[in-house]
Design a protein around this motif. Structure first.
Motif, PDB file in Angstrom:
ATOM      1  N   ILE A  39     -30.150 -13.529 -35.531  1.00 49.31           N
ATOM      2  CA  ILE A  39     -30.137 -12.051 -36.471  1.00 49.31           C
ATOM      3  C   ILE A  39     -30.541 -11.002 -35.543  1.00 49.31           C
ATOM      4  O   ILE A  39     -31.764 -11.050 -35.136  1.00 49.31           O
ATOM      5  N   ARG A  40     -29.719  -9.962 -35.151  1.00 47.45           N
ATOM      6  CA  ARG A  40     -30.306  -8.796 -34.147  1.00 47.45           C
ATOM      7  C   ARG A  40     -30.970  -7.929 -35.259  1.00 47.45           C
ATOM      8  O   ARG A  40     -30.399  -7.571 -36.186  1.00 47.45           O
ATOM      9  N   LEU A  41     -32.120  -7.498 -34.700  1.00 54.94           N
ATOM     10  CA  LEU A  41     -32.988  -6.735 -35.695  1.00 54.94           C
ATOM     11  C   LEU A  41     -33.208  -5.279 -35.302  1.00 54.94           C
ATOM     12  O   LEU A  41     -33.781  -4.437 -35.876  1.00 54.94           O
ATOM     13  N   GLU A  75     -25.917 -30.918 -37.291  1.00 56.59           N
ATOM     14  CA  GLU A  75     -26.688 -31.094 -36.102  1.00 56.59           C
ATOM     15  C   GLU A  75     -28.169 -30.687 -35.888  1.00 56.59           C
ATOM     16  O   GLU A  75     -28.955 -31.371 -35.542  1.00 56.59           O
ATOM     17  N   ARG A  76     -28.317 -29.557 -36.537  1.00 60.98           N
ATOM     18  CA  ARG A  76     -29.515 -28.704 -36.598  1.00 60.98           C
ATOM     19  C   ARG A  76     -30.667 -29.711 -37.426  1.00 60.98           C
ATOM     20  O   ARG A  76     -31.686 -29.914 -37.356  1.00 60.98           O
ATOM     21  N   LEU A  77     -29.982 -30.050 -38.419  1.00 60.27           N
ATOM     22  CA  LEU A  77     -30.802 -30.700 -39.555  1.00 60.27           C
ATOM     23  C   LEU A  77     -31.170 -32.084 -39.114  1.00 60.27           C
ATOM     24  O   LEU A  77     -32.183 -32.613 -39.540  1.00 60.27           O
ATOM     25  N   ILE A 122     -43.372 -11.972 -41.121  1.00 63.31           N
ATOM     26  CA  ILE A 122     -42.929 -12.588 -40.106  1.00 63.31           C
ATOM     27  C   ILE A 122     -42.866 -11.379 -38.842  1.00 63.31           C
ATOM     28  O   ILE A 122     -42.413 -10.436 -38.757  1.00 63.31           O
ATOM     29  N   VAL A 123     -43.618 -12.264 -37.499  1.00 59.18           N
ATOM     30  CA  VAL A 123     -43.664 -11.399 -36.394  1.00 59.18           C
ATOM     31  C   VAL A 123     -42.560 -11.828 -35.605  1.00 59.18           C
ATOM     32  O   VAL A 123     -42.515 -12.761 -35.130  1.00 59.18           O
ATOM     33  N   THR A 124     -41.690 -10.708 -35.247  1.00 61.44           N
ATOM     34  CA  THR A 124     -40.699 -11.052 -34.262  1.00 61.44           C
ATOM     35  C   THR A 124     -40.997 -10.276 -33.069  1.00 61.44           C
ATOM     36  O   THR A 124     -40.681  -9.070 -33.142  1.00 61.44           O
ATOM     37  N   GLU A 125     -41.273 -11.162 -32.128  1.00 58.08           N
ATOM     38  CA  GLU A 125     -41.730 -10.533 -30.870  1.00 58.08           C
ATOM     39  C   GLU A 125     -40.427  -9.832 -30.046  1.00 58.08           C
ATOM     40  O   GLU A 125     -40.573  -9.092 -29.390  1.00 58.08           O
ATOM     41  N   THR A 126     -39.476 -10.721 -30.127  1.00 54.46           N
ATOM     42  CA  THR A 126     -38.182 -10.180 -29.546  1.00 54.46           C
ATOM     43  C   THR A 126     -37.572  -9.585 -30.751  1.00 54.46           C
ATOM     44  O   THR A 126     -37.848  -9.477 -31.750  1.00 54.46           O
ATOM     45  N   ASP A 127     -36.257  -8.619 -30.412  1.00 51.66           N
ATOM     46  CA  ASP A 127     -35.608  -8.026 -31.701  1.00 51.66           C
ATOM     47  C   ASP A 127     -34.763  -9.059 -32.260  1.00 51.66           C
ATOM     48  O   ASP A 127     -33.675  -8.624 -32.594  1.00 51.66           O
ATOM     49  N   GLU A 144     -34.755 -21.556 -37.612  1.00 50.55           N
ATOM     50  CA  GLU A 144     -35.950 -22.045 -37.641  1.00 50.55           C
ATOM     51  C   GLU A 144     -36.842 -21.627 -38.793  1.00 50.55           C
ATOM     52  O   GLU A 144     -37.480 -22.218 -39.409  1.00 50.55           O
ATOM     53  N   LEU A 145     -36.642 -20.239 -39.515  1.00 53.39           N
ATOM     54  CA  LEU A 145     -37.380 -19.864 -40.484  1.00 53.39           C
ATOM     55  C   LEU A 145     -36.993 -20.586 -41.605  1.00 53.39           C
ATOM     56  O   LEU A 145     -37.676 -21.040 -42.474  1.00 53.39           O
TER      57      LEU A 145
END
Ligand SMILES: [Zn+2]
Ligand SMILES: [Zn+2]
Length: 151
Positions: free
Chosen positions: A3-5, A25-27, A100-105, A111-112
């Motif tokens: 998600i773009r923040l 697939e992810r699960l 939640i710290v988002t270091e990139t935007d 993942e969360l």
């Protein structure tokens, strides 16, 4: 899903709806858990007076093997989560747990969701709270009644 923040951080009143599923697939990559279907994620991210908060619910079904009696079954779960998104933690954020710290935007939503869900599950999976388990001697399912081995 990412998600773009950027807009959410920059524009007060900005709101983004989330409605998607975390695919199987992810699960399948998650060790120790077997998901019977995708995780349905629904929620919103809102910038209210400069504070960006994320609220969502996650619904899924796990295929579980009881830790005591080894019976296999499916169980449905639905959890609600709430977080505040920040670009960095400042000293005002004393209890950092919900931040939640988002270091990139960008926010790695999959993942969360997985982290939140797995932390919410009990460490022992039982078919029922008072499952009697298997007889250590003869292996009989003690939920079905006493066994005859005398163990
Ligand atoms: Zn059981
Ligand atoms: Zn027995």
């Amino acid at each position: 899903m990412f998600i773009r923040l950027k807009q959410l951080y920059n524009i007060v009143g900005e709101k983004v709806s989330i409605d998607y599923t975390v695919g199987v697939e992810r699960l399948n990559e998650v060790k120790g858990f077997s998901f019977s279907n995708p995780i349905t994620v629904r929620g919103t991210i809102v910038n209210r007076a400069g504070i960006v908060s994320l609220k969502y619910s996650a619904e899924f079904t796990l295929h579980i093997c009881c830790d005591r009696c080894l019976i296999e079954f499916d169980r449905d779960y639905c959890f609600d989560f709430e977080h505040i998104l920040v670009r960095s933690l400042s000293n005002d954020n004393d209890d950092s747990e919900e931040y939640i710290v988002t270091e990139t935007d960008e926010l790695d939503m999959d993942e969360l969701v997985l982290t939140d869900c797995l932390l919410s599950l009990p460490s022992k999976m039982l078919c029922k709270e008072d499952c009697k388990g298997l007889c250590p001697k003869c292996g009989a399912d003690l939920n079905q009644g006493e066994c005859n081995c005398g163990g």
